[in-house]
Write a protein that holds these residues in place. Structure first.
Motif, PDB file in Angstrom:
ATOM      1  N   LEU A 124       0.867  -1.174   0.000  1.00 18.84           N
ATOM      2  CA  LEU A 124       0.000   0.000   0.000  1.00 18.84           C
ATOM      3  C   LEU A 124       0.902   1.222   0.000  1.00 18.84           C
ATOM      4  CD1 LEU A 124      -2.758   1.453   0.318  1.00 18.84           C
ATOM      5  CD2 LEU A 124      -2.387   1.313   2.785  1.00 18.84           C
ATOM      6  N   LEU A 125       0.745   2.060  -1.011  1.00 19.57           N
ATOM      7  CA  LEU A 125       1.493   3.308  -1.115  1.00 19.57           C
ATOM      8  C   LEU A 125       0.499   4.440  -0.951  1.00 19.57           C
ATOM      9  CD1 LEU A 125       4.073   4.925  -1.801  1.00 19.57           C
ATOM     10  CD2 LEU A 125       3.481   4.643  -4.210  1.00 19.57           C
ATOM     11  N   GLU A 126       0.701   5.245   0.077  1.00 17.84           N
ATOM     12  CA  GLU A 126      -0.235   6.334   0.352  1.00 17.84           C
ATOM     13  C   GLU A 126       0.471   7.653   0.064  1.00 17.84           C
ATOM     14  OE1 GLU A 126      -2.089   9.496   2.569  1.00 17.84           O
ATOM     15  OE2 GLU A 126      -0.255   8.581   3.292  1.00 17.84           O
ATOM     16  N   THR A 165       2.605  -6.664 -12.143  1.00 18.04           N
ATOM     17  CA  THR A 165       2.333  -8.011 -11.655  1.00 18.04           C
ATOM     18  C   THR A 165       2.303  -8.085 -10.130  1.00 18.04           C
ATOM     19  OG1 THR A 165       4.691  -8.541 -11.715  1.00 18.04           O
ATOM     20  CG2 THR A 165       3.375  -9.080 -13.685  1.00 18.04           C
ATOM     21  N   MET A 166       2.670  -7.013  -9.468  1.00 17.84           N
ATOM     22  CA  MET A 166       2.651  -7.007  -8.004  1.00 17.84           C
ATOM     23  C   MET A 166       1.270  -6.591  -7.498  1.00 17.84           C
ATOM     24  SD  MET A 166       6.286  -5.257  -7.016  1.00 17.84           S
ATOM     25  CE  MET A 166       6.013  -5.488  -5.282  1.00 17.84           C
ATOM     26  N   LYS A 167       1.011  -6.965  -6.279  1.00 15.08           N
ATOM     27  CA  LYS A 167      -0.226  -6.525  -5.628  1.00 15.08           C
ATOM     28  C   LYS A 167       0.070  -5.171  -5.002  1.00 15.08           C
ATOM     29  CE  LYS A 167      -1.830 -11.153  -4.708  1.00 15.08           C
ATOM     30  NZ  LYS A 167      -2.193 -12.149  -3.713  1.00 15.08           N
ATOM     31  N   LEU A 168      -0.350  -4.116  -5.705  1.00 10.40           N
ATOM     32  CA  LEU A 168      -0.054  -2.764  -5.279  1.00 10.40           C
ATOM     33  C   LEU A 168      -1.326  -1.936  -5.278  1.00 10.40           C
ATOM     34  CD1 LEU A 168       1.990  -0.384  -4.711  1.00 10.40           C
ATOM     35  CD2 LEU A 168       1.995  -0.045  -7.184  1.00 10.40           C
ATOM     36  N   VAL A 169      -1.526  -1.219  -4.203  1.00 17.52           N
ATOM     37  CA  VAL A 169      -2.632  -0.271  -4.114  1.00 17.52           C
ATOM     38  C   VAL A 169      -2.017   1.086  -3.812  1.00 17.52           C
ATOM     39  CG1 VAL A 169      -4.688   0.432  -2.832  1.00 17.52           C
ATOM     40  CG2 VAL A 169      -4.272  -1.994  -3.291  1.00 17.52           C
ATOM     41  N   ILE A 170      -2.383   2.069  -4.611  1.00 17.21           N
ATOM     42  CA  ILE A 170      -1.939   3.433  -4.355  1.00 17.21           C
ATOM     43  C   ILE A 170      -3.160   4.237  -3.933  1.00 17.21           C
ATOM     44  CG2 ILE A 170      -0.959   5.535  -5.330  1.00 17.21           C
ATOM     45  CD1 ILE A 170       0.615   3.795  -7.273  1.00 17.21           C
ATOM     46  N   VAL A 171      -3.049   4.847  -2.773  1.00 21.37           N
ATOM     47  CA  VAL A 171      -4.101   5.724  -2.275  1.00 21.37           C
ATOM     48  C   VAL A 171      -3.531   7.133  -2.318  1.00 21.37           C
ATOM     49  CG1 VAL A 171      -5.547   6.351  -0.313  1.00 21.37           C
ATOM     50  CG2 VAL A 171      -5.058   3.940  -0.771  1.00 21.37           C
TER      51      VAL A 171
END
Length: 185
Positions: free
Chosen positions: A4-6, A30-36
């Motif tokens: 998680l990148l905030e 391909t990575m599990k990445l969430v940007i908030v």
């Protein structure tokens, strides 16, 4: 593991920073990445953002200020009081001064308690000084300045340096950068 990148206030990011974010998004598909990323509605919006988020899964969540009734509910909740005991005059005063901004409402209530402008009476009920005696800073920026005005110069310097370092940091790093012994913090 998911990442998680905030990013707060992305609207203030320069083109170089946005390019880094875009490259990061391209390289790790391909990575599990969430940007908030957060941004204020009233601030400028980069057209570059539209290009960066094109063809990506994006969920936008818009938040809004509270209405008058919600403001009364937040006041009551913050004071651990029944909403029927919060006067219309006080609710209107807080609502007009804060424009229903929940952060500002909560901070103003803390300030009013600290300054004993709102207080518990001898029976344990909330009471307040007359509205005309209650001064509220006109903006969040002025509010923060008022809160900081009670600190000495060393504390202000340390807070200024710490704010640049980030949310979490080692005290030794702060001490090395500030040149102030951590016993003086």
């Amino acid at each position: 593991y998911p990442i998680l990148l905030e990013i707060d206030d992305i609207n203030y990011a320069d083109s170089g920073s946005l390019s880094i974010i875009e490259a990061l998004m391209d390289k790790i598909q391909t990575m599990k990445l969430v940007i908030v990323a957060t941004m204020s509605r009233s601030d400028s919006y980069h057209d570059e953002m539209d290009r960066i988020i094109a063809n990506r899964i994006v969920n936008k969540i818009e938040t809004h200020n509270l209405d008058r009734n919600q403001t009364a509910m937040l006041i009551a909740s913050s004071l651990h009081e029944d909403i029927s005991k919060i006067s219309d005059e006080f609710t209107d005063f807080i609502f007009v001064k804060t424009n229903g901004n929940p952060f500002y409402i909560e901070e103003i209530l803390k300030l009013l308690k600290d300054k004993k402008l709102i207080f518990r009476d001898d029976h344990g009920s909330w009471d307040r000084k007359p509205i005309e005696e209650i001064g509220i800073p006109s903006s969040i920026g002025s509010f923060i300045k008022e809160r900081l005005s009670s600190f000495d110069d060393i504390t202000i310097d340390v807070l200024s340096i710490a704010s640049v370092i980030g949310y979490e940091f080692d005290v030794d790093v702060l001490e090395a950068i500030s040149g102030i012994d951590n016993n003086d913090f």
